[in-house]
Scaffold this active site. Structure first.
Site, mmCIF file in Angstrom:
data_model
loop_
_atom_site.group_PDB
_atom_site.id
_atom_site.type_symbol
_atom_site.label_atom_id
_atom_site.label_comp_id
_atom_site.label_asym_id
_atom_site.label_seq_id
_atom_site.Cartn_x
_atom_site.Cartn_y
_atom_site.Cartn_z
ATOM 1 N NE ARG A 50 11.029 -8.645 -19.553
ATOM 2 C CZ ARG A 50 12.001 -9.665 -19.451
ATOM 3 N NH1 ARG A 50 12.285 -9.843 -18.422
ATOM 4 N NH2 ARG A 50 12.137 -10.206 -20.576
ATOM 5 C CD GLU A 98 5.740 -12.776 -3.771
ATOM 6 O OE1 GLU A 98 5.399 -13.062 -2.812
ATOM 7 O OE2 GLU A 98 6.546 -13.262 -4.544
ATOM 8 C CG PHE A 144 3.775 -13.637 -7.876
ATOM 9 C CD1 PHE A 144 5.023 -13.580 -8.581
ATOM 10 C CD2 PHE A 144 2.904 -14.572 -7.661
ATOM 11 C CE1 PHE A 144 5.233 -14.766 -9.276
ATOM 12 C CE2 PHE A 144 3.291 -15.823 -8.443
ATOM 13 C CZ PHE A 144 4.290 -15.935 -9.089
ATOM 14 C CG HIS A 162 7.003 -11.163 -16.233
ATOM 15 N ND1 HIS A 162 8.123 -10.103 -16.024
ATOM 16 C CD2 HIS A 162 7.805 -12.176 -16.714
ATOM 17 C CE1 HIS A 162 9.341 -10.552 -16.522
ATOM 18 N NE2 HIS A 162 9.011 -11.746 -16.921
ATOM 19 C CG ASP A 197 7.352 -18.384 -16.322
ATOM 20 O OD1 ASP A 197 7.595 -17.469 -15.652
ATOM 21 O OD2 ASP A 197 8.166 -19.387 -16.580
ATOM 22 N NE ARG A 253 9.719 -13.941 -20.683
ATOM 23 C CZ ARG A 253 9.631 -14.957 -21.387
ATOM 24 N NH1 ARG A 253 8.538 -15.251 -22.088
ATOM 25 N NH2 ARG A 253 10.703 -15.653 -21.654
#
Lengths: 115, 305
Positions: free
Chosen positions: B6, B53, B78, B104, B112, B162
């Site tokens: 990322r 989104e 998402f 991610h 998470d 991530r």
């Protein structure tokens, strides 16, 4: 929400407000009222008109064009299937095509209505 | 060197910002996806759509229809999950030039937990017609992939992570769109890997070599369209295939490889990945260990084939 947030005053939405959906009326299936208040709360300029009045439609669009800083929604109250007696305000015609007999009768009524 | 894909995405975006057609969209995760770096240099072409989104993808489609090159970012779960229908009907069906850079992905999201660890996104995205699916192995490949995606005309899904991961390419690396990359050549068995598992496959292959087991390692960075020829040749040469991915074994890279081989050259394939289970909260290393996505488990799978 994003249209109001980004002040998209070049957007004119037209809501064909006929009160019907596939499984029945909006009120029966899933109430959406007060729809005008909802749009206002989300920052839209709301104009309510008779959706069968061409003059009113034209005036509403003109007003929308000069509105600055917020998008406009024209809530046009309509009768679904207007002008065809067996279709007016009837849920069930959403995805259904008339058969040949119904088509003839419908066109007939609409032509008579015009004269 | 260890660097997250990322981060490389952010570098690529900053480089792309010189092109007036590039716009970047996010869904309230700009600091995590790193699109915030683009926002710093080019705030007038950055659009945060908030935690929405589907709206983000719809808006990206609108930008593409107006001649822009939009990059839309959020977490993979998402992007591919929540906005699936918009990706399918508003982007891929009309073939609009939208790039979805999803960060991610996989279990290395870590703390998470399962709700945020996308293990189905490759499966979802590759089953949509007109979608190109890229899954870079390291930061260098990720940057090249993003730049290549900007040049390509059509919908692209780029899978990013991530966690910081080892760099396996050198700075002269030439990214070849749609071509699988042979990183090691051996006659005994083939490991086909993608994204962070490529580095682990390489480590496993090098350890196995010292034990007399010669492994071919293939990096698949373009999951769709797949380099079928390369895979068939590897199957011909070695007769045994192991696929490894930070994704479910249902519908991902392994499944794509099986689809090709069972139609063209039936070959035994062992699929390594998440075995129809959700991820959970934990540190990336502990999770990789728990779900059998380590160098040691690859070695074990080779030896027990």
């Amino acid at each position: 929400m994003s249209s109001a947030h980004y002040k998209l005053d070049n957007i004119i939405a037209i809501l064909d407000h006929n009160g019907l959906q596939i499984d029945g009326t909006n009120d029966e299936v899933m109430n959406i009222n007060p729809i005008d208040v909802k749009f206002e709360a989300f920052g839209w300029n709301v104009i309510k008109i008779d959706g069968h009045n061409m003059d009113a439609i034209g005036k509403a669009i003109d007003e929308a064009k000069v509105t600055r800083g917020k998008p406009t929604v024209i809530i046009a109250k309509t009768i679904k299937g207007k002008g065809v007696s067996f279709m007016e305000n009837q849920a069930g015609w959403h995805g259904k095509a008339p058969n040949e007999e119904q088509r003839k009768a419908a066109i007939d009524e609409l032509e008579r209505g015009e004269s | 060197m260890n660097k997250a894909t990322r981060e490389a995405y952010a570098e690529a975006l900053v480089e792309l910002s010189k092109n007036e057609k590039i716009v970047v969209l996010d869904a309230d995760l700009a600091n995590a996806t790193k699109t915030s770096e683009f926002k710093k240099v080019c705030p007038e072409r950055f659009f945060d759509m908030g935690i929405a989104e589907q709206d983000m993808i719809g808006t990206a489609a609108g930008f593409a229809a107006s001649g822009k090159i939009p990059f839309a970012s959020t977490f993979a779960i998402f992007a591919a999950g929540r906005a699936f229908e918009q990706i399918r009907n508003s982007v891929c069906y009309p073939k609009l030039n939208v790039k979805i850079a999803a960060t991610h992905a996989g279990i290395t999201v870590g703390e998470d937990g399962g709700t945020h660890q996308a293990i189905e996104d490759i499966s979802l995205m590759r089953s949509v017609p007109n979608m190109v699916v890229l899954s870079p192995a390291d930061d260098i490949e990720a940057k090249a992939a993003v730049l290549a995606a900007a040049e390509y005309c059509g919908p692209v899904y780029i899978r990013l992570g991530r966690a910081a991961t080892p760099t396996i390419h050198d700075k002269n690396y030439k990214f070849e769109f749609r071509k699988g990359e042979i990183l090691r050549h051996g006659k005994d068995i083939t490991i086909i890997a993608t994204s962070i598992m490529v580095a682990k496959a390489l480590e496993a292959a090098d350890k196995l070599k010292s034990e007399g087991i010669n492994v071919t390692v293939i990096n698949i960075h373009t999951i769709k369209p797949l380099d079928k020829e390369l895979i068939i040749n590897a199957a011909k040469e070695t007769g045994k295939i192991i696929t490894v991915e930070e994704h479910s074994i249902i519908g991902g890279l392994g499944s794509a490889v099986c689809e090709v081989l069972s139609q063209e050259l039936p070959t035994r394939v062992k699929l390594m990945g998440l075995n129809d289970t959700f991820g959970q909260s934990g540190t990336p290393d502990v999770l990789l260990e728990h779900y059998g996505l380590t160098v040691e488990s690859i070695i074990e799978t080779v030896k027990s084939f």
